[in-house]
Write an enzyme that holds these catalytic residues in place. Structure first.
Site, mmCIF file in Angstrom:
data_model
loop_
_atom_site.group_PDB
_atom_site.id
_atom_site.type_symbol
_atom_site.label_atom_id
_atom_site.label_comp_id
_atom_site.label_asym_id
_atom_site.label_seq_id
_atom_site.Cartn_x
_atom_site.Cartn_y
_atom_site.Cartn_z
ATOM 1 N N LYS A 109 0.807 -1.236 0.000
ATOM 2 C CA LYS A 109 0.000 0.000 0.000
ATOM 3 C C LYS A 109 0.842 1.290 0.000
ATOM 4 O O LYS A 109 0.483 2.249 -0.675
ATOM 5 C CB LYS A 109 -0.943 0.012 1.205
ATOM 6 N N ASP A 169 -10.104 2.581 2.657
ATOM 7 C CA ASP A 169 -10.292 1.941 3.964
ATOM 8 C C ASP A 169 -11.007 2.880 4.943
ATOM 9 O O ASP A 169 -11.794 2.439 5.782
ATOM 10 C CB ASP A 169 -8.940 1.534 4.572
#
Ligand code: ATR
Length: 286
Positions: free
Chosen positions: A70, A112
């Site tokens: 990420k 997220d």
């Protein structure tokens, strides 16, 4: 349906076998009758840059990015297209959703935060973040997203409690007000004022040590949330429920974070239906 018409996306990570994203996107592809595919692809860290820069040539419209890529994916997309990363991606310096625009340029964001907060609100009905005092356990990537979500929702304080204090302090430095750091040993001091307690560590997950917390200090109207979803009802959530507190499990975050990616790649904003939740619940239980 011809191959040209089929839009392809995937989830990349190293390792990747554990990812449940194909189940979610597969469900939506069927439900909305979209001519598309969504697969798992194992991509080694040293292959990441070539993979992302070559996505268009490989016939992909985008991908999800999971551990350990990420942060590096954020760097790669930022370099390739300086205006290509969304607000949350830049704030967290980590992205989980990547897509190509019509000119083939890379774009990315971190969904997220959206996933956690959308699920939190959905599970609680009307929930207002302004003035809330939130305690977040953990200081990894997941905790960072949860802290950013509550900060954005207008929380009065977001106390990051972690075994390694320096990691909590780093989050506070990066995200600023209303985040603050506290060592794990001092957790019981902030419990009596907490409106929300979130476990954003890996503790309580199947195969990991349990999270052994005494919840008796929490106010009666506190909410307890867990980002762990295997098992669906963690020991922490069970204790909270037994105490009569409202709880939010971790599965919904996984489902909701997938919504923006599907919309970017396949052109339909999908719904997190009870049927989809049941499908994943069964998967988690198996
Ligand atoms: P992710 O990026 O998925 O959130 P991570 O970066 O590995 O994962 O973070 C895991 C979190 O769980 C960390 O906050 C970690 O605490 P440390 O920063 O002190 O390592 C926490 N954690 C994991 N095992 C723990 C344990 N046995 N006791 C207390 N905290 C633990």
């Amino acid at each position: 349906m011809s191959d040209e018409a089929e839009r392809k996306a995937c989830v990349i990570g190293w390792p990747i076998e554990h990812s449940r994203s194909p189940r979610i996107h597969g469900y939506w592809l069927r439900r909305y009758d979209v001519a598309g595919r969504y697969d798992r692809r194992a991509v080694r860290p040293e292959e990441l840059e070539n993979f992302l820069l070559g996505m268009g040539r490989g016939g992909l419209v985008g991908c999800n990015v999971t551990i350990p890529h990420k942060e590096r994916a954020w760097e790669i997309v930022s370099e390739a297209n300086p205006d290509g990363v969304g607000r949350m991606g830049n704030r967290l310096k980590a992205v989980n959703t990547i897509w190509l625009d019509e000119a083939g340029r890379l774009h990315a964001d971190n969904t997220d935060v959206y996933g956690f907060m959308a699920n939190f609100r959905e599970r609680l009905g009307a929930w207002e973040g302004t003035g809330r005092r939130v305690v977040v356990l953990g200081a990894g990537g997941a905790a960072r997203a949860v802290v950013a979500g509550f900060a954005d929702a207008g929380a009065e304080t977001v106390t990051v409690v972690n075994r390694t204090l320096e990691k909590a302090e780093r989050i506070v430095e990066e995200l600023g007000n209303p985040a603050r750091a506290l060592p794990l040993e001092h957790l019981s001091e902030v419990m009596p004022q907490a409106d929300v307690l979130v476990n954003a560590t890996s503790l309580g997950m199947t195969g990991q040590p349990a999270l052994d917390l005494d919840l008796s200090h929490l106010p009666d109207d506190a909410v307890v949330a867990d980002i762990v979803y295997v098992p669906l009802e963690t020991e922490l959530l069970k204790r909270a429920r037994t105490r009569g507190l409202r709880t939010v499990d971790g599965l919904g975050m996984l489902l909701h974070q997938a919504v923006p990616g599907f919309e970017k790649w396949f052109g339909v904003r999908p719904e997190v239906t009870p049927e989809l939740r049941q499908l994943l619940e069964a998967d988690v239980a198996s």
